[in-house]
Enzyme design. Structure first.
Site, short mmCIF file in Angstrom:
data_model
loop_
_atom_site.label_atom_id
_atom_site.label_comp_id
_atom_site.label_asym_id
_atom_site.label_seq_id
_atom_site.Cartn_x
_atom_site.Cartn_y
_atom_site.Cartn_z
N GLU A 11 34.38 39.99 40.87
CA GLU A 11 34.14 38.84 39.99
C GLU A 11 32.72 38.85 39.43
O GLU A 11 32.51 38.51 38.26
CB GLU A 11 34.45 37.53 40.72
CG GLU A 11 35.89 37.38 41.18
CD GLU A 11 36.93 37.65 40.10
OE1 GLU A 11 36.70 37.36 38.91
OE2 GLU A 11 38.01 38.17 40.46
N HIS A 26 32.61 41.10 36.49
CA HIS A 26 33.11 40.46 35.26
C HIS A 26 31.98 39.74 34.52
O HIS A 26 31.92 39.76 33.30
CB HIS A 26 34.21 39.44 35.57
CG HIS A 26 35.59 40.01 35.57
ND1 HIS A 26 36.17 40.63 34.50
CD2 HIS A 26 36.52 40.04 36.57
CE1 HIS A 26 37.38 41.02 34.79
NE2 HIS A 26 37.62 40.68 36.06
#
Length: 181
Positions: free
Chosen positions: A132, A135
């Site tokens: 994450e 990202h």
């Protein structure tokens, strides 16, 4: 419940580094709720704001018995041990590939109220926190694959039902005031 459409591989927002959150306000709380609702609806382990078209450093996670969100996260590896394991992404549906990650990490950031948060993760949680955060830096797990695996992954993506190879349609985010498309 406010489930939002997830941006798919090929959308430029997924390759654009996200901006730091500076306002811990109602709009941020709404974004965290939308991330959570969308992640849970899709049975995901995590979801980052760019996956909803919002260019802010925020993600939610729910894996390995841990759940929450991080704003402006960073992580550091604890030790040198790595793990090789299957990884997937809600922005690359149906594709799972073995990816090397740090086995143990400590992630630090803030919650939506501006309070400091620290999370120690091992195995799946460590993988999720790294994925994450990637990202938010415009990095996809495909970038972490060895050359042969990445080539196979790209072939599989091109052959998938959801990939048309063209420029993706950009949907207007309800959080466009945050710099989303």
């Amino acid at each position: 419940m406010t489930v939002q459409p997830i941006r798919l591989f090929g959308d430029p927002v997924l390759r654009t580094p996200a901006a730091a959150v500076v306002d811990f306000d109602k709009e941020l709380a709404t974004l965290v709720k939308d991330l959570w609702d969308t992640m849970e609806d899709q049975d995901g382990a995590g979801l980052a704001a760019p996956q909803l078209g919002v260019g802010l450093r925020v993600f939610t996670y729910h894996c390995d018995g841990f759940a929450g969100h991080l704003v402006n996260p960073t992580w550091t590896s604890v030790g040198d041990e790595t793990q090789l394991g299957e990884e997937g992404c809600l922005s690359i549906p149906g594709q799972y590939w073995d990816c090397v990650r740090a086995k143990n990490v400590v992630a630090r950031g803030w919650n939506m109220h501006g309070e400091p948060v620290e999370i120690e993760g091992t195995d799946l949680l460590a993988r999720c926190l790294q994925h994450e955060t990637d990202h938010l830096d415009g990095v996809l797990f495909l970038d972490r694959l060895d050359a042969d695996t990445r080539k196979a992954a790209m072939k599989a993506i091109r052959e998938s039902d959801w990939f048309d190879g063209g420029v993706p349609t950009i949907k207007q985010s309800p959080h466009s005031l945050f710099g989303g498309a």
